[in-house]
Write a protein that holds these residues in place. Structure first.
Motif, PDB file in Angstrom:
ATOM      1  N   PRO A 152      45.679  40.138  56.084  1.00  0.00           N
ATOM      2  CA  PRO A 152      44.532  40.308  54.872  1.00  0.00           C
ATOM      3  C   PRO A 152      44.111  41.813  54.297  1.00  0.00           C
ATOM      4  CG  PRO A 152      44.415  39.014  56.866  1.00  0.00           C
ATOM      5  CD  PRO A 152      45.455  39.840  57.149  1.00  0.00           C
ATOM      6  N   GLU A 153      44.574  42.989  54.672  1.00  0.00           N
ATOM      7  CA  GLU A 153      44.905  44.318  54.558  1.00  0.00           C
ATOM      8  C   GLU A 153      45.751  44.195  53.533  1.00  0.00           C
ATOM      9  OE1 GLU A 153      43.571  44.028  58.528  1.00  0.00           O
ATOM     10  OE2 GLU A 153      45.184  43.562  57.467  1.00  0.00           O
ATOM     11  N   HIS A 154      46.465  43.987  52.935  1.00  0.00           N
ATOM     12  CA  HIS A 154      47.256  44.480  51.731  1.00  0.00           C
ATOM     13  C   HIS A 154      47.505  44.359  50.826  1.00  0.00           C
ATOM     14  CE1 HIS A 154      51.736  43.824  49.940  1.00  0.00           C
ATOM     15  NE2 HIS A 154      52.388  43.516  50.725  1.00  0.00           N
ATOM     16  N   GLU A 155      48.014  45.505  50.005  1.00  0.00           N
ATOM     17  CA  GLU A 155      47.734  45.396  48.445  1.00  0.00           C
ATOM     18  C   GLU A 155      47.013  44.232  47.562  1.00  0.00           C
ATOM     19  OE1 GLU A 155      45.732  47.750  45.371  1.00  0.00           O
ATOM     20  OE2 GLU A 155      45.902  48.586  47.351  1.00  0.00           O
ATOM     21  N   PHE A 156      47.937  43.303  47.435  1.00  0.00           N
ATOM     22  CA  PHE A 156      48.250  41.706  46.424  1.00  0.00           C
ATOM     23  C   PHE A 156      46.866  41.082  46.720  1.00  0.00           C
ATOM     24  CE2 PHE A 156      49.261  37.384  46.108  1.00  0.00           C
ATOM     25  CZ  PHE A 156      50.055  37.605  44.954  1.00  0.00           C
ATOM     26  N   VAL A 157      46.493  41.744  48.200  1.00  0.00           N
ATOM     27  CA  VAL A 157      45.301  40.430  48.637  1.00  0.00           C
ATOM     28  C   VAL A 157      44.048  41.849  48.516  1.00  0.00           C
ATOM     29  CG1 VAL A 157      43.535  39.895  50.281  1.00  0.00           C
ATOM     30  CG2 VAL A 157      46.538  39.932  50.933  1.00  0.00           C
ATOM     31  N   LYS A 158      44.272  42.665  48.066  1.00  0.00           N
ATOM     32  CA  LYS A 158      43.082  43.253  48.180  1.00  0.00           C
ATOM     33  C   LYS A 158      43.028  43.511  45.943  1.00  0.00           C
ATOM     34  CE  LYS A 158      43.149  47.422  50.833  1.00  0.00           C
ATOM     35  NZ  LYS A 158      43.651  49.037  51.266  1.00  0.00           N
ATOM     36  N   LYS A 159      44.161  43.371  45.350  1.00  0.00           N
ATOM     37  CA  LYS A 159      43.612  42.991  43.874  1.00  0.00           C
ATOM     38  C   LYS A 159      43.247  41.728  43.539  1.00  0.00           C
ATOM     39  CE  LYS A 159      47.839  46.063  42.536  1.00  0.00           C
ATOM     40  NZ  LYS A 159      49.468  46.019  41.669  1.00  0.00           N
ATOM     41  N   ILE A 160      43.639  40.873  44.422  1.00  0.00           N
ATOM     42  CA  ILE A 160      43.297  38.766  43.782  1.00  0.00           C
ATOM     43  C   ILE A 160      41.230  39.337  44.809  1.00  0.00           C
ATOM     44  CG2 ILE A 160      42.790  37.055  44.730  1.00  0.00           C
ATOM     45  CD1 ILE A 160      45.875  37.091  46.028  1.00  0.00           C
ATOM     46  N   LEU A 161      41.119  40.135  45.571  1.00  0.00           N
ATOM     47  CA  LEU A 161      40.048  39.681  45.050  1.00  0.00           C
ATOM     48  C   LEU A 161      39.459  41.052  44.824  1.00  0.00           C
ATOM     49  CD1 LEU A 161      39.385  40.279  49.318  1.00  0.00           C
ATOM     50  CD2 LEU A 161      39.419  38.041  47.602  1.00  0.00           C
ATOM     51  N   SER A 162      39.494  41.888  44.235  1.00  0.00           N
ATOM     52  CA  SER A 162      39.373  42.831  43.027  1.00  0.00           C
ATOM     53  C   SER A 162      39.040  42.215  41.484  1.00  0.00           C
ATOM     54  CB  SER A 162      40.197  44.122  42.486  1.00  0.00           C
ATOM     55  OG  SER A 162      41.094  43.440  41.868  1.00  0.00           O
ATOM     56  N   GLY A 163      39.529  41.244  41.116  1.00  0.00           N
ATOM     57  CA  GLY A 163      40.064  40.273  39.765  1.00  0.00           C
ATOM     58  C   GLY A 163      40.783  40.415  39.281  1.00  0.00           C
ATOM     59  N   GLU A 164      41.442  42.070  40.347  1.00  0.00           N
ATOM     60  CA  GLU A 164      42.917  42.575  39.223  1.00  0.00           C
ATOM     61  C   GLU A 164      44.559  41.006  39.072  1.00  0.00           C
ATOM     62  OE1 GLU A 164      45.923  46.266  39.569  1.00  0.00           O
ATOM     63  OE2 GLU A 164      44.420  45.862  40.177  1.00  0.00           O
ATOM     64  N   ILE A 165      44.421  40.565  40.135  1.00  0.00           N
ATOM     65  CA  ILE A 165      45.604  39.469  39.854  1.00  0.00           C
ATOM     66  C   ILE A 165      44.154  37.956  39.771  1.00  0.00           C
ATOM     67  CG2 ILE A 165      46.504  37.627  41.153  1.00  0.00           C
ATOM     68  CD1 ILE A 165      47.690  40.468  42.199  1.00  0.00           C
ATOM     69  N   ASN A 166      43.999  36.979  39.016  1.00  0.00           N
ATOM     70  CA  ASN A 166      43.140  35.707  38.409  1.00  0.00           C
ATOM     71  C   ASN A 166      43.386  35.001  39.419  1.00  0.00           C
ATOM     72  OD1 ASN A 166      41.530  36.759  36.389  1.00  0.00           O
ATOM     73  ND2 ASN A 166      42.796  36.579  34.938  1.00  0.00           N
ATOM     74  N   VAL A 167      42.802  34.253  40.165  1.00  0.00           N
ATOM     75  CA  VAL A 167      42.687  33.695  40.435  1.00  0.00           C
ATOM     76  C   VAL A 167      41.360  31.722  40.531  1.00  0.00           C
ATOM     77  CG1 VAL A 167      43.905  34.006  42.659  1.00  0.00           C
ATOM     78  CG2 VAL A 167      41.918  33.795  43.337  1.00  0.00           C
ATOM     79  N   ASN A 168      41.136  31.198  40.657  1.00  0.00           N
ATOM     80  CA  ASN A 168      39.915  30.880  40.295  1.00  0.00           C
ATOM     81  C   ASN A 168      39.154  30.749  41.460  1.00  0.00           C
ATOM     82  OD1 ASN A 168      39.562  28.458  43.100  1.00  0.00           O
ATOM     83  ND2 ASN A 168      41.624  27.194  41.512  1.00  0.00           N
ATOM     84  N   ASP A 169      38.135  30.479  41.451  1.00  0.00           N
ATOM     85  CA  ASP A 169      36.301  31.091  41.954  1.00  0.00           C
ATOM     86  C   ASP A 169      37.041  30.173  43.173  1.00  0.00           C
ATOM     87  OD1 ASP A 169      35.655  32.372  39.591  1.00  0.00           O
ATOM     88  OD2 ASP A 169      34.272  31.132  39.028  1.00  0.00           O
ATOM     89  N   ALA A 170      37.522  29.111  43.893  1.00  0.00           N
ATOM     90  CA  ALA A 170      37.267  28.983  45.417  1.00  0.00           C
ATOM     91  C   ALA A 170      38.049  29.202  45.590  1.00  0.00           C
ATOM     92  CB  ALA A 170      36.958  26.885  45.042  1.00  0.00           C
ATOM     93  N   LYS A 171      39.230  28.896  45.243  1.00  0.00           N
ATOM     94  CA  LYS A 171      40.261  30.144  46.285  1.00  0.00           C
ATOM     95  C   LYS A 171      40.078  31.623  46.119  1.00  0.00           C
ATOM     96  CE  LYS A 171      43.719  28.458  46.718  1.00  0.00           C
ATOM     97  NZ  LYS A 171      44.438  28.258  48.573  1.00  0.00           N
ATOM     98  N   LYS A 172      39.260  32.667  45.683  1.00  0.00           N
ATOM     99  CA  LYS A 172      38.718  33.438  45.320  1.00  0.00           C
ATOM    100  C   LYS A 172      37.792  33.755  46.713  1.00  0.00           C
ATOM    101  CE  LYS A 172      37.211  38.082  43.125  1.00  0.00           C
ATOM    102  NZ  LYS A 172      36.920  38.061  42.168  1.00  0.00           N
ATOM    103  N   VAL A 173      36.470  32.695  46.475  1.00  0.00           N
ATOM    104  CA  VAL A 173      36.177  32.409  47.639  1.00  0.00           C
ATOM    105  C   VAL A 173      35.971  32.144  49.451  1.00  0.00           C
ATOM    106  CG1 VAL A 173      34.617  31.310  48.588  1.00  0.00           C
ATOM    107  CG2 VAL A 173      33.532  31.982  46.419  1.00  0.00           C
ATOM    108  N   GLU A 174      37.564  31.143  49.064  1.00  0.00           N
ATOM    109  CA  GLU A 174      38.728  30.595  50.628  1.00  0.00           C
ATOM    110  C   GLU A 174      39.022  32.723  51.139  1.00  0.00           C
ATOM    111  OE1 GLU A 174      41.577  27.483  51.545  1.00  0.00           O
ATOM    112  OE2 GLU A 174      41.176  28.138  49.532  1.00  0.00           O
ATOM    113  N   ILE A 175      39.753  32.666  50.044  1.00  0.00           N
ATOM    114  CA  ILE A 175      40.511  34.330  50.838  1.00  0.00           C
ATOM    115  C   ILE A 175      39.527  34.707  51.005  1.00  0.00           C
ATOM    116  CG2 ILE A 175      41.884  35.906  49.862  1.00  0.00           C
ATOM    117  CD1 ILE A 175      43.370  33.918  47.853  1.00  0.00           C
TER     118      ILE A 175
END
Length: 95
Positions: free
Chosen positions: A1-24
């Motif tokens: 959960p603390e991995h840099e890849f996850v941080k990039k998803i949550l910051s919007g640097e890596i795009n995912v759809n809104d529902a997936k971002k909320v789930e993550i």
């Protein structure tokens, strides 16, 4: 959960759809609220959330789904594992 890849998803640097971002985001918040001991307990049900991304396994050219799991601790090794169910009990339980 603390991995840099996850941080990039949550910051919007890596795009995912809104529902997936909320789930993550919800999963990460729940995971990091636990102590390291709670996250590593043997016999504890392993949980996770699929990121929507895949990595290419260069040994067999198959795609491997990338999951976030609470039993993977950032300060142990690289904070990432290849969930090979034959080599580690926790990986086996998660797989």
């Amino acid at each position: 959960p603390e991995h840099e890849f996850v941080k990039k998803i949550l910051s919007g640097e890596i795009n995912v759809n809104d529902a997936k971002k909320v789930e993550i985001k919800k999963y990460v918040e729940t995971s990091i609220a636990k102590t390291d001991v709670e996250r590593q307990l043997e016999g504890k049900k392993k949980t996770g959330v699929f990121t929507g991304f895949y990595a290419l396994n260069k040994l067999n050219n198959r795609l491997m789904p990338l999951w976030i799991s609470d039993f993977v601790l950032i300060d142990f090794g690289t904070g990432a594992v290849v969930g090979v169910p034959a080599h580690d009990l926790r990986d086996f339980e998660f797989a």
